[in-house]
Scaffold this active site. Structure first.
Site, short mmCIF file in Angstrom:
data_model
loop_
_atom_site.label_atom_id
_atom_site.label_comp_id
_atom_site.label_asym_id
_atom_site.label_seq_id
_atom_site.Cartn_x
_atom_site.Cartn_y
_atom_site.Cartn_z
N GLU A 123 1.36 -0.68 -5.06
CA GLU A 123 0.41 0.39 -5.30
C GLU A 123 1.22 1.68 -5.42
O GLU A 123 1.51 2.33 -4.42
CB GLU A 123 -0.62 0.55 -4.18
N ASP B 107 0.83 -1.20 0.00
CA ASP B 107 0.00 0.00 0.00
C ASP B 107 0.87 1.26 0.00
O ASP B 107 1.87 1.32 0.71
CB ASP B 107 -0.87 -0.04 1.27
C1 GLC Z 1 -4.12 3.47 -0.35
C2 GLC Z 1 -5.47 2.79 -0.27
C3 GLC Z 1 -6.50 3.73 0.26
C4 GLC Z 1 -6.05 4.25 1.61
C5 GLC Z 1 -4.66 4.88 1.51
C6 GLC Z 1 -4.10 5.19 2.87
O1 GLC Z 1 -4.10 4.46 -1.31
O2 GLC Z 1 -5.82 2.28 -1.52
O3 GLC Z 1 -7.75 3.14 0.35
O4 GLC Z 1 -6.97 5.20 2.09
O5 GLC Z 1 -3.75 3.99 0.90
O6 GLC Z 1 -3.77 4.00 3.53
#
Ligand code: GLC
Length: 544
Positions: A244, A202
């Site tokens: 991500e 993440d």
């Molecule tokens: C990522 C997740 C999102 C979350 C953010 C903070 O972007 O996809 O849903 O709010 O991280 O953890």
């Protein structure tokens, strides 16, 4: 490299939050025993990998991305035993499990932060990023711009500011501290021991901070990721990282390293361009971003998606393109969140069945591994009146009975209200009804998944875009070992002709893959096709 170790290239990933799926103990939240009961549904659908949103202990202020204990399961969702049983049952059905590794930040309720803020002399102080001056690192953008005015928040208890790239209740961990680096390696190992198959990393571009930069994609991040990858490979086989990194292709590329960082990365910039291409009825947005997409190492893969649990993010577009997307897809300003659009696939397509099919054809035939967002296989709707991104996270619609078959509690005890509007309400859009209707979107999706799973080329082949004169048509070949495909998509709502130069396949015979129908062989002259509104063809080209 063995086929099994590249499983993620042949995967079809299904993203879900355990909370949303099936409530087995009547507390209003979906749970692991409930999800386990629904594995048969997912197996029949044909997916072979589940990506779970965070299910760890959390105050639930960011749907679990705010973690207060990395090694505990949030009690609403069940116990560790339930989780392990779920993993075992999934594996028994040849379904892999990817979970979240939220490295960048914790919840402010995490004991590390509680201790860190208790005193400047605390042993955990250096787990987070503190400063007296909230102007530091001021080149870093604010991501949750609708909620946060700064990336610093003052902590009155210890009299300093702490750094956070997301909500102010999510303090960033300090990755310059070797103890933090090791603590997250411990978390990784803990979950690897439960048998999971991979991790979505993440918010991975934001781990480090450095004055004079935008605090994204710093070289230190890649040094750490290589270390993390070495840990991943040390004791276990065939486990993966999915990055991500919401960045331009050239900036995402380093997250794959030389095949020694992440195995996969989401292709963020492609996603909005698919939506632009269909609305503009023009292949340019897709061709342009694919041209900018670098070659990746052989053991790496793009993860492609149309929608996920977040808003349809519009960070990787120009201001002009963003205005276009807002004008076309968010006429109701309530649909806009931060820079993006908080809607599901079906409402974005005005429930247009052909459009939904075409977008899925692209998702499933462009190079990469497709990721389906739960509910999109039945064309679920959303609720833009719910706050934040909750409108796309409502309970799964199983049938037309009480609470859509999701739970038997009183409706006001559900974690979120069901979709009840006349178009997308659960009485009309649900799994049971669509299972009983041969031509339903659910059955169509199953078919598409089945066709794709018959050919390795979809997940592994190269791509070549074909030159032709009709910009409303997007045509490409995909090739891998002895498999060659020809994919032709009509982005327009009207019938379109196209003449494709297929000379190099002279004598080859196109076989339409959904019906196994043979078309006349390719000759010297351009191959002529007509496509119906928003329709597409998947052909295998057979050499004779
Ligand atoms: C990522 C997740 C999102 C979350 C953010 C903070 O972007 O996809 O849903 O709010 O991280 O953890």
């Amino acid at each position: 490299m063995g086929s099994e170790s590249l499983w993620y290239k042949d995967a079809i990933i299904y993203e879900l939050h355990v909370k949303t799926f099936f409530d087995s103990n009547q507390n209003g939240y979906g749970d692991f025993p409930g999800l386990t009961q629904k594995l048969d549904y997912l197996q029949v659908l044909g997916i072979n990998c589940i990506w779970l949103m965070p299910f760890y202990k959390t105050p639930l202020k960011d749907d679990g991305y705010d973690i207060s204990d990395y090694e505990e399961i949030s009690p609403e969702y069940g116990t560790m035993k339930d989780f392990k049983n779920f993993v075992k049952e999934a594996h028994r059905r040849d379904i892999k499990i990817i979970i979240e590794l939220v490295l960048n930040h914790t919840s402010d309720q995490h004991p590390w932060f509680q201790e860190a803020r208790s005193s400047r002399a605390s042993k955990k102080r250096d787990f987070y990023v503190w400063n007296d001056d909230p102007q530091k690192y001021n080149q870093a953008k604010i991501i949750f711009s609708d909620t946060e005015k700064s990336n610093w928040t003052y902590d009155p208890l210890s009299g300093q500011y702490y750094w956070h790239r997301f909500f102010s209740h999510q303090p960033d961990l300090n990755f310059d501290n070797p103890e933090v680096q090791q603590a997250m390696i411990n978390v990784l190992t803990f979950w690897l021991n439960t048998g999971v198959d991979g991790f979505r990393l993440d918010a991975v571009p934001y781990l480090f901070e450095q004055e004079g930069t935008n605090c994204e994609n710093l070289p230190q991040t890649h040094v750490y990721l290589k270390k993390l990858r070495a840990e991943l490979d040390k004791k276990f086989k065939n486990k993966i990282f999915l990055a991500e990194a919401n960045q331009w292709p050239a900036d995402v590329r380093p997250y794959l390293g030389n095949g020694d960082e992440c195995h996969m990365a989401f292709h963020f910039p492609l996603m909005p361009r698919i939506f632009m291409a269909i609305r503009k009825e023009d292949n340019t947005p897709i061709l342009e971003i694919m041209r900018q997409t670098p070659v990746i190492p052989d053991n790496c893969q793009w993860a492609l998606f149309l929608r996920n649990h977040d808003e349809l993010t519009l960070e990787m577009v120009t201001q002009e393109e963003r205005d276009y997307m807002h004008k076309e897809y968010a006429q109701d300003p309530k649909a806009i969140l931060n820079l993006g659009i908080r809607r599901r696939l079906a409402p974005l397509m005005n429930n247009g069945r052909r459009q939904m099919e075409l977008l899925n054809s692209l998702l499933f035939s462009l190079p990469g591994t497709p990721v389906i967002y739960y509910g999109d296989e039945i064309g679920m709707g959303d609720n833009i009146f719910l706050g934040d991104r909750n409108g796309v996270r409502t309970p799964m619609q199983w049938d037309g009975n009480r609470n859509a078959g999701f739970s038997t509690v009183e409706a006001d005890k559900l974690y979120a209200p069901l979709i009840i509007d006349p178009v997308y309400g659960y009485q009309s859009i649900n799994v049971e009804a669509q299972s009983m209707t041969q031509s339903s979107f659910l059955n169509w999706t199953k078919r598409m998944i089945r066709v794709r799973r018959n050919f390795k080329v979809f997940g592994r082949g190269n791509i070549e875009f074909l030159q032709h004169k009709n910009p409303k048509i997007l045509a490409y070949t995909r090739a891998y070992e002895n498999e060659t495909l020809l994919i032709v998509n009509n982005l327009s709502r009207y019938v379109q002709p196209v003449q494709l130069d297929l000379k190099r396949y002279n004598g080859w015979e196109p076989l339409e893959l959904w019906g196994n129908v043979k078309l006349p062989p390719v000759g010297e002259l351009p191959y002529f096709l007509t496509l119906g509104p928003h329709s597409f063809y998947w052909f295998r080209l057979d050499k004779h």
